[in-house]
Design a protein around this motif. Structure first.
Motif, mmCIF file in Angstrom:
data_model
loop_
_atom_site.group_PDB
_atom_site.id
_atom_site.type_symbol
_atom_site.label_atom_id
_atom_site.label_comp_id
_atom_site.label_asym_id
_atom_site.label_seq_id
_atom_site.Cartn_x
_atom_site.Cartn_y
_atom_site.Cartn_z
ATOM 1 N N VAL A 247 0.838 -1.210 0.000
ATOM 2 C CA VAL A 247 0.000 0.000 0.000
ATOM 3 C C VAL A 247 0.871 1.259 0.000
ATOM 4 N N VAL A 248 1.938 1.264 0.804
ATOM 5 C CA VAL A 248 2.829 2.431 0.821
ATOM 6 C C VAL A 248 3.478 2.620 -0.547
ATOM 7 N N ALA A 249 3.917 1.532 -1.177
ATOM 8 C CA ALA A 249 4.518 1.626 -2.512
ATOM 9 C C ALA A 249 3.515 2.198 -3.511
ATOM 10 N N VAL A 250 2.258 1.773 -3.406
ATOM 11 C CA VAL A 250 1.221 2.302 -4.302
ATOM 12 C C VAL A 250 1.017 3.799 -4.061
ATOM 13 N N LEU A 251 0.999 4.209 -2.785
ATOM 14 C CA LEU A 251 0.812 5.627 -2.465
ATOM 15 C C LEU A 251 1.963 6.470 -3.023
ATOM 16 N N LEU A 282 6.007 0.030 -8.863
ATOM 17 C CA LEU A 282 4.767 -0.705 -8.617
ATOM 18 C C LEU A 282 4.840 -2.103 -9.237
ATOM 19 N N THR A 283 5.468 -2.215 -10.399
ATOM 20 C CA THR A 283 5.647 -3.527 -11.016
ATOM 21 C C THR A 283 6.492 -4.420 -10.123
ATOM 22 N N ALA A 284 7.590 -3.866 -9.599
ATOM 23 C CA ALA A 284 8.459 -4.637 -8.707
ATOM 24 C C ALA A 284 7.722 -5.034 -7.433
ATOM 25 N N PHE A 307 11.324 -5.104 -12.780
ATOM 26 C CA PHE A 307 11.648 -3.677 -12.840
ATOM 27 C C PHE A 307 12.455 -3.363 -14.106
ATOM 28 N N GLY A 308 13.493 -4.168 -14.367
ATOM 29 C CA GLY A 308 14.314 -3.942 -15.545
ATOM 30 C C GLY A 308 13.528 -4.097 -16.834
ATOM 31 N N LEU A 309 12.643 -5.101 -16.896
ATOM 32 C CA LEU A 309 11.832 -5.311 -18.094
ATOM 33 C C LEU A 309 10.887 -4.136 -18.329
#
Length: 384
Positions: A247-251, A282-284, A307-309
């Motif tokens: 959730v924090v990463a999304v925020l 967000l992907t990672a 992330f790299g992709l």
């Protein structure tokens, strides 16, 4: 006195949060619309006034023994320090170290702006010290709040807010690589309003575009992967449950993406997906949240690969596919390394030990700003 220590600490966090949210936004808009009028512009006065208020509140916690003693056991200092003495609680050392960094960076920033105007990337020594000190302040607040947890439970909202502030503050490591999605965007931003007629800003634009300090540079993959790993490693150390760190990463992602979207509209890049694309963070985070594999190391490696992709498909295919592909292959290792650093930082703040605490302060206030500042000076010298 516990009831006194907690409100003072809480006030420090909110003063810093308001300073970042209001002062930071005001400063950017002011420079875009108003001719440069020196260091003591209204937003700068606002920013450093609130910073001074926060420093006074932290000084109260340091100077009153009955409050200071609430923040855990004392650590021996290498030598006596004015105000702190020769022993001090580790949690307060982290918070005070961040405030000291702000106090040192302010005059350095004034000298820089007086000498070079707005010709300054976020990697310059003053800006890097400001950003890293803010990250250390967030970490110090975490540590102080945990030291008080035995007396007062930490609210969920506090944990989310602290995680959000810490991850955003650590984004300073990316410098201009985070600020500019493409060279065209950097040129347009540097031509907007009062910035377009400022020669110092035009030098900054030349540095960014000629060195390609944008998302379209393979260097972005490397630096951003390390930051994403640092963020996810730290948040997961705070709480292993995905409902917290995801959730924090999304925020954080929504905050940065909304800012990018607003700037894309301002400069006419709404149709350029390289500018408006969502953060690979967000992907990672999504890959890290998957239940398999169970071992944490391989999960970070998979998150780094995702992330790299993501970065390769959005920014690398049309620009430098070979170099981007190579950088994307290194991204998993950097993600894992960043996660290890984030986990270590949380362990330090959760149980401050003498060497680790002093090392974290030195890294944040001196080492990282010195390294990025050296890069900034080299770029200024090579690109006139």
């Amino acid at each position: 006195m516990q009831n006194t220590a907690w409100p003072v600490l809480w006030a420090v966090m909110w003063v810093v949060a308001v300073d970042l949210a209001v002062g930071g936004s005001w400063d950017g808009e002011y420079h875009r619309t108003q001719p440069f009028d020196g260091f003591f512009s209204p937003p700068h006065v606002f920013i450093y006034t609130l910073a001074a208020v926060a420093m006074v509140l932290v000084a109260v916690l340091n100077l009153r023994p009955v409050l200071r003693n609430r923040f855990g056991p004392d650590l021996a200092l290498p030598w006596p320090v004015p105000v702190l003495g020769d022993r001090h609680p580790g949690a307060l050392l982290l918070l005070t170290g961040g405030m000291a960094g702000i106090a040192l960076a302010g005059p350095a920033d004034a000298v820089w702006h007086t000498s070079f105007g707005l010709d300054e990337t976020n990697w310059s020594f003053p800006h890097a010290m400001l950003g890293c000190s803010l990250a250390l302040i967030s970490i110090g607040f975490w540590s102080c709040r945990l030291a008080l947890t035995g007396h007062r439970p930490m609210w969920s909202a506090t944990r989310y807010l602290l995680g959000y502030l810490t991850v955003l503050a650590c984004a300073v490591f990316m410098g201009p690589l985070q600020n500019y999605p493409t060279r065209e965007f950097a040129s347009a931003a540097g031509s907007s309003g009062a910035l377009g007629v400022n020669p110092d800003v035009q030098h900054l634009v030349r540095i960014v575009t000629q060195a390609n300090l944008t998302h379209t540079s393979p260097a972005y993959v490397l630096v951003a992967a390390a930051w994403a790993g640092l963020a996810l490693g730290f948040l997961r150390a705070v709480d292993v449950r995905a409902r917290y760190w995801f959730v924090v990463a999304v925020l954080v992602g929504l905050s940065l993406t909304s800012t990018a979207g607003a700037e894309a509209q301002r400069y006419g890049f709404e149709a350029d997906q390289r500018v408006t694309s969502g953060l690979p963070l967000l992907t990672a985070a999504l890959v890290l949240a998957l239940p398999r594999p169970r071992a944490l190391g391989p999960r970070y490696l998979l998150a780094g690969a995702a992330f790299g992709l993501h970065t390769f498909l959005v920014w690398g295919v049309a620009v430098a596919p070979a170099w981007f592909a190579l950088a994307a292959c290194v991204a998993p290792a950097l993600m894992l390394g960043g996660a290890s650093a984030g986990t270590w930082a949380y362990r330090v703040l959760a149980a401050p030990a003498r060497r680790a605490t002093l090392a974290l302060i030195a890294i944040a206030v001196l080492v990282v700003p010195a390294l990025t500042g050296a890069v900034d000076l080299v770029l200024r010298t090579l690109i006139p």
